[in-house]
Design an enzyme around this catalytic site. Sequence first.
Site, mmCIF file in Angstrom:
data_model
loop_
_atom_site.group_PDB
_atom_site.id
_atom_site.type_symbol
_atom_site.label_atom_id
_atom_site.label_comp_id
_atom_site.label_asym_id
_atom_site.label_seq_id
_atom_site.Cartn_x
_atom_site.Cartn_y
_atom_site.Cartn_z
ATOM 1 N N HIS A 54 0.804 -1.215 0.000
ATOM 2 C CA HIS A 54 0.000 0.000 0.000
ATOM 3 C C HIS A 54 0.840 1.270 0.000
ATOM 4 O O HIS A 54 0.566 2.197 0.774
ATOM 5 C CB HIS A 54 -0.967 0.004 1.185
ATOM 6 C CG HIS A 54 -2.005 -1.066 1.085
ATOM 7 N ND1 HIS A 54 -2.515 -1.721 2.171
ATOM 8 C CD2 HIS A 54 -2.609 -1.597 0.013
ATOM 9 C CE1 HIS A 54 -3.404 -2.615 1.773
ATOM 10 N NE2 HIS A 54 -3.482 -2.558 0.471
HETATM 11 C C1 FAD Z 1 -0.472 -7.655 -4.124
HETATM 12 C C2 FAD Z 1 -1.339 -6.459 -3.788
HETATM 13 C C3 FAD Z 1 -2.511 -6.654 -3.088
HETATM 14 C C4 FAD Z 1 -3.330 -5.566 -2.781
HETATM 15 N N1 FAD Z 1 -4.484 -5.784 -2.099
HETATM 16 C C5 FAD Z 1 -5.305 -4.759 -1.826
HETATM 17 C C6 FAD Z 1 -6.550 -4.974 -1.149
HETATM 18 O O1 FAD Z 1 -6.925 -6.114 -0.820
HETATM 19 N N2 FAD Z 1 -7.346 -3.909 -0.871
HETATM 20 C C7 FAD Z 1 -6.982 -2.623 -1.214
HETATM 21 O O2 FAD Z 1 -7.738 -1.687 -0.927
HETATM 22 N N3 FAD Z 1 -5.800 -2.382 -1.846
HETATM 23 C C8 FAD Z 1 -4.962 -3.419 -2.164
HETATM 24 N N4 FAD Z 1 -3.779 -3.193 -2.804
HETATM 25 C C9 FAD Z 1 -3.401 -1.813 -3.124
HETATM 26 C C10 FAD Z 1 -4.107 -1.270 -4.366
HETATM 27 O O3 FAD Z 1 -4.115 -2.292 -5.370
HETATM 28 C C11 FAD Z 1 -3.333 -0.039 -4.871
HETATM 29 O O4 FAD Z 1 -3.252 0.938 -3.846
HETATM 30 C C12 FAD Z 1 -4.032 0.593 -6.071
HETATM 31 O O5 FAD Z 1 -4.164 -0.337 -7.112
HETATM 32 C C13 FAD Z 1 -3.210 1.781 -6.561
HETATM 33 O O6 FAD Z 1 -3.886 2.323 -7.674
HETATM 34 P P1 FAD Z 1 -3.135 3.219 -8.688
HETATM 35 O O7 FAD Z 1 -4.131 3.600 -9.732
HETATM 36 O O8 FAD Z 1 -2.421 4.304 -7.978
HETATM 37 O O9 FAD Z 1 -1.980 2.290 -9.324
HETATM 38 P P2 FAD Z 1 -2.107 0.910 -10.133
HETATM 39 O O10 FAD Z 1 -3.361 0.171 -9.782
HETATM 40 O O11 FAD Z 1 -0.790 0.231 -9.925
HETATM 41 O O12 FAD Z 1 -2.263 1.367 -11.643
HETATM 42 C C14 FAD Z 1 -1.166 1.846 -12.395
HETATM 43 C C15 FAD Z 1 -1.443 1.497 -13.845
HETATM 44 O O13 FAD Z 1 -0.509 2.211 -14.677
HETATM 45 C C16 FAD Z 1 -0.036 1.313 -15.648
HETATM 46 N N5 FAD Z 1 1.257 1.838 -16.067
HETATM 47 C C17 FAD Z 1 2.437 1.840 -15.398
HETATM 48 N N6 FAD Z 1 3.396 2.421 -16.117
HETATM 49 C C18 FAD Z 1 2.826 2.811 -17.274
HETATM 50 C C19 FAD Z 1 3.297 3.466 -18.431
HETATM 51 N N7 FAD Z 1 4.570 3.871 -18.536
HETATM 52 N N8 FAD Z 1 2.431 3.694 -19.431
HETATM 53 C C20 FAD Z 1 1.137 3.323 -19.338
HETATM 54 N N9 FAD Z 1 0.615 2.685 -18.259
HETATM 55 C C21 FAD Z 1 1.460 2.430 -17.249
HETATM 56 C C22 FAD Z 1 0.029 -0.020 -14.934
HETATM 57 O O14 FAD Z 1 0.033 -1.076 -15.867
HETATM 58 C C23 FAD Z 1 -1.252 0.013 -14.126
HETATM 59 O O15 FAD Z 1 -2.369 -0.452 -14.851
HETATM 60 C C24 FAD Z 1 -2.949 -4.261 -3.153
HETATM 61 C C25 FAD Z 1 -1.763 -4.069 -3.886
HETATM 62 C C26 FAD Z 1 -0.972 -5.166 -4.200
HETATM 63 C C27 FAD Z 1 0.307 -4.945 -5.003
#
Ligand code: FAD
Length: 128
Positions: A54
């Site tokens: 997280h």
């Molecule tokens: C193993 C694991 C389990 C988790 N379990 C939970 C849970 O049970 N409950 C909960 O609330 N949270 C959980 N989390 C945390 C939650 O998943 C994250 O906080 C959340 O997904 C973050 O969202 P985000 O949009 O910031 O990033 P992300 O979801 O990581 O999205 C980033 C996106 O950008 C894309 N990307 C990256 N670089 C590029 C690029 N150069 N060009 C284009 N696209 C790109 C990636 O492919 C991805 O799709 C978990 C995380 C992990 C790793």
Amino acid sequence: MGWLEAAGDRALAEAAGRELMAVARTAPLDDMLDPWPNLDDPDHALRTVETFHHPVATLRMGQGDDPMAVTDGDGRIRGLEGAWCIDASAIPRVPSANTHLAVIALAEKLGAGFLELTGHGDVAVSPA
Ligand SMILES: Cc1cc2nc3c(=O)[nH]c(=O)nc-3n(C[C@H](O)[C@H](O)[C@H](O)COP(=O)(O)OP(=O)(O)OC[C@H]3O[C@@H](n4cnc5c(N)ncnc54)[C@H](O)[C@@H]3O)c2cc1C
């Protein structure tokens, strides 16, 4: 992510681990928990530390007078014209719950503001 690369962070993690191990060895916890490693093992915390998936705040949001605030309240990245951050990295501090719902709430609010502020309000956003 560079976890525990800073000496101060390592010292804090080690001290916290020692505190936890000491508490776990007091009653009634000592009857309920598996035996803990030797309290004198200085590397235990460092070998077993986990992030629990997280991470937030690498581009954290904050007021203009906060030198550590990379993004403003609308998600704009300070000092970079036309660059926005609308994801978990803008969350200022680790929430006291999992991050997924906080990311969705932030994305819906800042995403709507982004479309309005940039004049792209007529652009259809895919729900996928
Ligand atoms: C193993 C694991 C389990 C988790 N379990 C939970 C849970 O049970 N409950 C909960 O609330 N949270 C959980 N989390 C945390 C939650 O998943 C994250 O906080 C959340 O997904 C973050 O969202 P985000 O949009 O910031 O990033 P992300 O979801 O990581 O999205 C980033 C996106 O950008 C894309 N990307 C990256 N670089 C590029 C690029 N150069 N060009 C284009 N696209 C790109 C990636 O492919 C991805 O799709 C978990 C995380 C992990 C790793």
